[in-house]
Design a protein around this motif. Sequence first.
Motif, PDB file in Angstrom:
ATOM      1  N   GLY A 231       5.321   7.969  -4.471  1.00  0.00           N
ATOM      2  CA  GLY A 231       5.452   7.605  -2.455  1.00  0.00           C
ATOM      3  C   GLY A 231       6.487   6.933  -1.682  1.00  0.00           C
ATOM      4  N   THR A 232       5.268   6.929  -0.991  1.00  0.00           N
ATOM      5  CA  THR A 232       6.144   6.282   0.674  1.00  0.00           C
ATOM      6  C   THR A 232       4.832   5.459   0.567  1.00  0.00           C
ATOM      7  N   ILE A 233       5.829   3.508   0.856  1.00  0.00           N
ATOM      8  CA  ILE A 233       4.944   3.047   1.344  1.00  0.00           C
ATOM      9  C   ILE A 233       4.374   2.744   2.866  1.00  0.00           C
ATOM     10  N   ALA A 234       2.951   2.387   2.731  1.00  0.00           N
ATOM     11  CA  ALA A 234       2.069   2.697   3.792  1.00  0.00           C
ATOM     12  C   ALA A 234       2.333   1.329   4.771  1.00  0.00           C
ATOM     13  N   SER A 235       1.905   0.714   4.128  1.00  0.00           N
ATOM     14  CA  SER A 235       2.042  -0.823   4.388  1.00  0.00           C
ATOM     15  C   SER A 235       2.735  -2.529   3.313  1.00  0.00           C
ATOM     16  N   VAL A 236       3.251  -3.029   3.737  1.00  0.00           N
ATOM     17  CA  VAL A 236       3.733  -4.179   2.685  1.00  0.00           C
ATOM     18  C   VAL A 236       2.674  -5.922   3.228  1.00  0.00           C
ATOM     19  N   GLY A 237       2.741  -6.766   2.445  1.00  0.00           N
ATOM     20  CA  GLY A 237       2.189  -7.967   2.952  1.00  0.00           C
ATOM     21  C   GLY A 237       3.161  -8.430   3.212  1.00  0.00           C
ATOM     22  N   PRO A 238       3.211 -10.283   3.494  1.00  0.00           N
ATOM     23  CA  PRO A 238       4.071 -11.217   4.629  1.00  0.00           C
ATOM     24  C   PRO A 238       4.837 -11.282   3.190  1.00  0.00           C
ATOM     25  N   GLY A 239       5.237 -11.101   1.467  1.00  0.00           N
ATOM     26  CA  GLY A 239       5.753 -11.612   0.945  1.00  0.00           C
ATOM     27  C   GLY A 239       5.494 -12.673   0.248  1.00  0.00           C
TER      28      GLY A 239
ATOM     29  N   GLN B 147      11.310  -6.677  -0.245  1.00  0.00           N
ATOM     30  CA  GLN B 147      12.702  -6.129  -1.144  1.00  0.00           C
ATOM     31  C   GLN B 147      12.839  -4.928  -0.783  1.00  0.00           C
ATOM     32  N   VAL B 148      11.121  -4.598   0.024  1.00  0.00           N
ATOM     33  CA  VAL B 148      10.410  -2.408   0.600  1.00  0.00           C
ATOM     34  C   VAL B 148      10.396  -2.941   1.815  1.00  0.00           C
ATOM     35  N   LYS B 149      10.361  -1.703   2.415  1.00  0.00           N
ATOM     36  CA  LYS B 149       9.418  -1.923   3.753  1.00  0.00           C
ATOM     37  C   LYS B 149       8.998  -0.579   3.651  1.00  0.00           C
ATOM     38  N   VAL B 150       8.319  -0.961   5.214  1.00  0.00           N
ATOM     39  CA  VAL B 150       7.489   0.274   5.510  1.00  0.00           C
ATOM     40  C   VAL B 150       8.349   1.488   5.759  1.00  0.00           C
ATOM     41  N   GLY B 151       8.073   2.984   4.769  1.00  0.00           N
ATOM     42  CA  GLY B 151       8.732   4.208   4.741  1.00  0.00           C
ATOM     43  C   GLY B 151       9.748   4.380   3.805  1.00  0.00           C
ATOM     44  N   ASP B 152       9.735   3.680   2.829  1.00  0.00           N
ATOM     45  CA  ASP B 152      10.413   3.724   1.384  1.00  0.00           C
ATOM     46  C   ASP B 152       9.965   3.991   1.435  1.00  0.00           C
TER      47      ASP B 152
ATOM     48  N   VAL C  19       0.871  -1.429   0.310  1.00  0.00           N
ATOM     49  CA  VAL C  19      -0.197   0.210   0.222  1.00  0.00           C
ATOM     50  C   VAL C  19       0.723   1.027  -0.296  1.00  0.00           C
ATOM     51  N   VAL C  20       1.059   2.056  -0.623  1.00  0.00           N
ATOM     52  CA  VAL C  20       1.602   3.380  -1.203  1.00  0.00           C
ATOM     53  C   VAL C  20       0.633   4.506  -0.835  1.00  0.00           C
ATOM     54  N   ARG C  21       1.303   5.206  -0.179  1.00  0.00           N
ATOM     55  CA  ARG C  21       0.596   6.906  -0.159  1.00  0.00           C
ATOM     56  C   ARG C  21       1.667   7.799  -1.325  1.00  0.00           C
ATOM     57  N   ARG C  22       0.167   8.767  -2.635  1.00  0.00           N
ATOM     58  CA  ARG C  22       0.773   9.054  -3.214  1.00  0.00           C
ATOM     59  C   ARG C  22       1.739  10.152  -3.168  1.00  0.00           C
ATOM     60  N   ASP C  23       2.487  11.489  -3.624  1.00  0.00           N
ATOM     61  CA  ASP C  23       3.092  12.176  -3.289  1.00  0.00           C
ATOM     62  C   ASP C  23       2.211  13.441  -4.146  1.00  0.00           C
ATOM     63  N   GLU C  24       2.574  14.537  -3.474  1.00  0.00           N
ATOM     64  CA  GLU C  24       1.476  15.482  -3.735  1.00  0.00           C
ATOM     65  C   GLU C  24       2.168  16.290  -5.245  1.00  0.00           C
TER      66      GLU C  24
END
Length: 111
Positions: A54-62, A74-79, A27-32
């Motif tokens: 954007g910035t990643i808000a949530s990731v699945g288990p894989g 390969q990505v984490k919350v906040g990237d 789940v990603v929050r799109r940049d303005e």
Amino acid sequence: MATATKSKPAAAKQSKVKLQPMGDKVVVRRDESEDVTAGGIVLPDSSKDKPNRGTIASVGPGKMLDDGKRGPMQVKVGDRVLFTSYAPETITIGDEEMLLLSESDILAVIE
């Protein structure tokens, strides 16, 4: 000595609903998008291109692998990430628009 408290900007307001994506989804929050061009022209909402970052808000288990194990994400919350413009599924929670996409639709992590 008094300490100053920092308040979060309105754009960074957190949603009360928690989304937990499945598999290799994120789940990603799109940049303005920019409101003014380099030449100083103010752009209306209808003419703006939606940014593909954007910035990643949530990731699945894989992703589930053939052997029954989960592949690590390969990505984490906040990237901060760049993603393909055609891939995301737009979802609206309250007044916040978020994007749901596969990890494979992410092109790069911005450092």
